[in-house]
Design a protein around this motif. Structure first.
Motif, PDB file in Angstrom:
ATOM      1  N   CYS A  84      43.086  -7.720  -7.006  1.00  0.00           N
ATOM      2  CA  CYS A  84      40.933  -7.253  -6.987  1.00  0.00           C
ATOM      3  C   CYS A  84      41.666  -7.007  -5.478  1.00  0.00           C
ATOM      4  O   CYS A  84      40.552  -7.829  -4.830  1.00  0.00           O
ATOM      5  N   LEU A  85      40.373  -5.698  -5.378  1.00  0.00           N
ATOM      6  CA  LEU A  85      40.233  -5.229  -4.007  1.00  0.00           C
ATOM      7  C   LEU A  85      38.905  -5.107  -4.072  1.00  0.00           C
ATOM      8  O   LEU A  85      38.594  -4.008  -5.024  1.00  0.00           O
ATOM      9  N   ILE A  86      38.139  -5.059  -3.163  1.00  0.00           N
ATOM     10  CA  ILE A  86      36.036  -4.969  -2.869  1.00  0.00           C
ATOM     11  C   ILE A  86      36.281  -4.059  -1.861  1.00  0.00           C
ATOM     12  O   ILE A  86      36.699  -4.329  -0.682  1.00  0.00           O
ATOM     13  N   PHE A  87      36.100  -2.237  -1.604  1.00  0.00           N
ATOM     14  CA  PHE A  87      36.289  -1.335  -1.140  1.00  0.00           C
ATOM     15  C   PHE A  87      34.698  -1.616  -0.474  1.00  0.00           C
ATOM     16  O   PHE A  87      33.987  -0.764  -1.283  1.00  0.00           O
ATOM     17  N   VAL A  88      34.585  -1.631   0.821  1.00  0.00           N
ATOM     18  CA  VAL A  88      32.766  -1.346   1.337  1.00  0.00           C
ATOM     19  C   VAL A  88      32.790  -0.294   2.153  1.00  0.00           C
ATOM     20  O   VAL A  88      34.005  -0.624   2.998  1.00  0.00           O
ATOM     21  N   SER A  89      32.056   0.385   1.576  1.00  0.00           N
ATOM     22  CA  SER A  89      31.549   1.670   2.346  1.00  0.00           C
ATOM     23  C   SER A  89      30.274   2.110   1.420  1.00  0.00           C
ATOM     24  O   SER A  89      29.072   1.936   1.907  1.00  0.00           O
ATOM     25  N   ARG A  90      30.274   3.529   1.993  1.00  0.00           N
ATOM     26  CA  ARG A  90      28.891   3.949   2.274  1.00  0.00           C
ATOM     27  C   ARG A  90      28.856   5.372   1.116  1.00  0.00           C
ATOM     28  O   ARG A  90      30.120   6.125   0.780  1.00  0.00           O
ATOM     29  N   GLN A  91      27.733   5.930   1.118  1.00  0.00           N
ATOM     30  CA  GLN A  91      27.534   6.954   0.626  1.00  0.00           C
ATOM     31  C   GLN A  91      27.952   8.255   1.333  1.00  0.00           C
ATOM     32  O   GLN A  91      27.974   7.862   2.317  1.00  0.00           O
ATOM     33  N   PRO A  92      28.342   9.538   1.388  1.00  0.00           N
ATOM     34  CA  PRO A  92      29.180   9.776   0.536  1.00  0.00           C
ATOM     35  C   PRO A  92      29.775   9.661  -0.705  1.00  0.00           C
ATOM     36  O   PRO A  92      30.864  10.408  -2.154  1.00  0.00           O
ATOM     37  N   TYR A  93      31.022   8.253   0.800  1.00  0.00           N
ATOM     38  CA  TYR A  93      32.721   8.062  -0.231  1.00  0.00           C
ATOM     39  C   TYR A  93      32.371   7.848  -1.108  1.00  0.00           C
ATOM     40  O   TYR A  93      33.497   7.445  -2.450  1.00  0.00           O
ATOM     41  N   LEU A  94      31.721   6.952  -1.921  1.00  0.00           N
ATOM     42  CA  LEU A  94      31.622   6.071  -2.677  1.00  0.00           C
ATOM     43  C   LEU A  94      31.332   6.821  -3.594  1.00  0.00           C
ATOM     44  O   LEU A  94      31.993   6.871  -5.325  1.00  0.00           O
ATOM     45  N   GLY A  95      30.828   7.920  -3.960  1.00  0.00           N
ATOM     46  CA  GLY A  95      30.222   8.184  -4.883  1.00  0.00           C
ATOM     47  C   GLY A  95      31.179   9.433  -5.218  1.00  0.00           C
ATOM     48  O   GLY A  95      31.325   9.421  -6.720  1.00  0.00           O
ATOM     49  N   ASP A  96      31.509   9.674  -4.175  1.00  0.00           N
ATOM     50  CA  ASP A  96      33.181  10.648  -4.964  1.00  0.00           C
ATOM     51  C   ASP A  96      34.019   9.929  -4.763  1.00  0.00           C
ATOM     52  O   ASP A  96      35.371  10.712  -5.870  1.00  0.00           O
ATOM     53  N   TRP A  97      34.475   8.808  -4.883  1.00  0.00           N
ATOM     54  CA  TRP A  97      35.203   7.860  -5.022  1.00  0.00           C
ATOM     55  C   TRP A  97      35.523   7.443  -6.735  1.00  0.00           C
ATOM     56  O   TRP A  97      36.785   7.330  -7.144  1.00  0.00           O
ATOM     57  N   SER A  98      34.581   6.807  -7.480  1.00  0.00           N
ATOM     58  CA  SER A  98      33.720   7.117  -8.098  1.00  0.00           C
ATOM     59  C   SER A  98      34.529   8.450  -9.006  1.00  0.00           C
ATOM     60  O   SER A  98      34.968   8.265 -10.360  1.00  0.00           O
ATOM     61  N   ARG A  99      34.052   9.202  -8.965  1.00  0.00           N
ATOM     62  CA  ARG A  99      34.529  10.205  -9.377  1.00  0.00           C
ATOM     63  C   ARG A  99      35.365  11.030  -9.587  1.00  0.00           C
ATOM     64  O   ARG A  99      36.555  10.850 -10.804  1.00  0.00           O
ATOM     65  N   LYS A 100      36.662  10.584  -8.395  1.00  0.00           N
ATOM     66  CA  LYS A 100      37.656  11.007  -8.785  1.00  0.00           C
ATOM     67  C   LYS A 100      38.427   9.810  -9.662  1.00  0.00           C
ATOM     68  O   LYS A 100      39.888   9.700 -10.126  1.00  0.00           O
ATOM     69  N   LEU A 101      38.162   8.575  -9.439  1.00  0.00           N
ATOM     70  CA  LEU A 101      38.958   7.321 -10.052  1.00  0.00           C
ATOM     71  C   LEU A 101      38.326   7.304 -11.614  1.00  0.00           C
ATOM     72  O   LEU A 101      39.116   7.244 -12.254  1.00  0.00           O
ATOM     73  N   ALA A 102      37.267   7.527 -12.564  1.00  0.00           N
ATOM     74  CA  ALA A 102      36.858   7.870 -13.851  1.00  0.00           C
ATOM     75  C   ALA A 102      35.880   8.710 -14.080  1.00  0.00           C
ATOM     76  O   ALA A 102      35.729   9.063 -14.855  1.00  0.00           O
ATOM     77  N   GLY A 103      35.927  10.427 -12.867  1.00  0.00           N
ATOM     78  CA  GLY A 103      35.131  10.582 -13.444  1.00  0.00           C
ATOM     79  C   GLY A 103      33.718  11.127 -13.889  1.00  0.00           C
ATOM     80  O   GLY A 103      32.851  11.881 -14.037  1.00  0.00           O
ATOM     81  N   LEU A 104      33.221  10.183 -12.355  1.00  0.00           N
ATOM     82  CA  LEU A 104      31.742   9.919 -12.587  1.00  0.00           C
ATOM     83  C   LEU A 104      31.151   9.868 -11.675  1.00  0.00           C
ATOM     84  O   LEU A 104      31.810   8.993 -10.521  1.00  0.00           O
ATOM     85  N   LEU A 121      28.783   8.201  -9.464  1.00  0.00           N
ATOM     86  CA  LEU A 121      27.461   7.356  -9.307  1.00  0.00           C
ATOM     87  C   LEU A 121      26.785   7.462  -7.816  1.00  0.00           C
ATOM     88  O   LEU A 121      27.247   7.428  -7.398  1.00  0.00           O
ATOM     89  N   PRO A 122      25.441   6.702  -8.634  1.00  0.00           N
ATOM     90  CA  PRO A 122      24.519   6.818  -7.409  1.00  0.00           C
ATOM     91  C   PRO A 122      24.264   5.477  -6.432  1.00  0.00           C
ATOM     92  O   PRO A 122      23.822   5.076  -6.877  1.00  0.00           O
ATOM     93  N   PHE A 123      25.225   5.407  -6.206  1.00  0.00           N
ATOM     94  CA  PHE A 123      25.263   3.391  -5.688  1.00  0.00           C
ATOM     95  C   PHE A 123      24.123   3.978  -4.432  1.00  0.00           C
ATOM     96  O   PHE A 123      23.875   4.677  -3.584  1.00  0.00           O
ATOM     97  N   GLY A 124      23.401   3.206  -4.430  1.00  0.00           N
ATOM     98  CA  GLY A 124      22.316   2.205  -3.677  1.00  0.00           C
ATOM     99  C   GLY A 124      22.866   1.200  -2.392  1.00  0.00           C
ATOM    100  O   GLY A 124      23.998   0.577  -3.632  1.00  0.00           O
ATOM    101  N   GLU A 125      21.785   0.420  -2.178  1.00  0.00           N
ATOM    102  CA  GLU A 125      22.661   0.030  -0.823  1.00  0.00           C
ATOM    103  C   GLU A 125      22.900  -1.308  -2.120  1.00  0.00           C
ATOM    104  O   GLU A 125      22.233  -1.874  -2.769  1.00  0.00           O
ATOM    105  N   ALA A 126      23.700  -2.175  -1.203  1.00  0.00           N
ATOM    106  CA  ALA A 126      24.233  -3.698  -1.750  1.00  0.00           C
ATOM    107  C   ALA A 126      24.789  -3.208  -3.393  1.00  0.00           C
ATOM    108  O   ALA A 126      24.358  -4.356  -4.920  1.00  0.00           O
ATOM    109  N   SER A 127      24.899  -1.710  -3.910  1.00  0.00           N
ATOM    110  CA  SER A 127      25.375  -1.925  -5.698  1.00  0.00           C
ATOM    111  C   SER A 127      26.557  -1.938  -5.728  1.00  0.00           C
ATOM    112  O   SER A 127      27.450  -1.511  -4.454  1.00  0.00           O
ATOM    113  N   ALA A 128      27.273  -1.985  -6.878  1.00  0.00           N
ATOM    114  CA  ALA A 128      29.325  -2.585  -7.087  1.00  0.00           C
ATOM    115  C   ALA A 128      28.927  -1.384  -8.341  1.00  0.00           C
ATOM    116  O   ALA A 128      27.970  -1.950  -9.264  1.00  0.00           O
ATOM    117  N   ALA A 129      30.648  -1.480  -8.350  1.00  0.00           N
ATOM    118  CA  ALA A 129      31.371  -0.986  -9.603  1.00  0.00           C
ATOM    119  C   ALA A 129      32.509  -1.182  -9.916  1.00  0.00           C
ATOM    120  O   ALA A 129      33.042  -1.107  -8.646  1.00  0.00           O
TER     121      ALA A 129
END
Length: 158
Positions: A101-121, A123-131
């Motif tokens: 398991c790897l936990i990638f800590v970053s911020r928007q807009p990167y997390l939203g872009d990565w979630s789209r690339k990973l699973a097509g969604l 996601l609207p990451f807010g502070e201290a949220s996780a997927a």
């Protein structure tokens, strides 16, 4: 591999002695990250080896330090987490990481872009949220979003 995308905690701009402006976690941001990390500790199965990777930006490195400390795991700092280049980041993960398991800590807009690339969604990451995602190097089209949790829920889980 199991990948968790984790948004940095609430941050505020601070002046350094060198005159640079940097975003650092607020006290509320630190508390939210610790609460969320305690929730993650209950979600991640005990037998899974975990690492926390973050960018070197102050808010991200502070967040990663708090998460790693709560989970009792190693952390690693990478410039790659300061870009939207997920393919390079995943290649590094599959090449250099033996953990499950790897936990990638970053911020928007990167997390939203990565979630789209990973699973097509996107996601609207807010502070201290996780997927959490399952990621298969051999079959990237089969990556799957397992869960997306806001900090209030992570706090309740913890």
């Amino acid at each position: 591999m199991y990948i968790i995308l984790f948004h940095t905690g609430e941050a505020e701009e601070k002046q350094t002695k060198q005159g640079e402006t940097r975003a650092v976690l607020t006290k509320n941001g630190e508390k939210a990250v610790v609460d969320a990390a305690q929730g993650l500790d209950r979600i991640i199965p005990r037998k899974i080896k975990t690492q926390v990777w973050s960018s070197m930006l102050p808010a991200a490195s502070q967040t990663a330090e708090l998460v790693a400390e709560e989970l009792g795991v190693k952390r690693r700092f990478l410039k790659t987490l300061d870009t939207d280049d997920l393919s390079t980041l995943l290649a590094m993960a599959f090449e250099h990481c033996t953990d499950d398991c790897l936990i990638f800590v970053s911020r928007q807009p990167y997390l939203g872009d990565w979630s789209r690339k990973l699973a097509g969604l996107k996601l609207p990451f807010g502070e201290a949220s996780a997927a959490g995602f399952t990621v298969d190097q051999e079959a990237p089209a089969q990556n799957e979003l397992l869960w997306f949790i806001q900090p209030r829920i992570l706090k309740r889980i913890g």
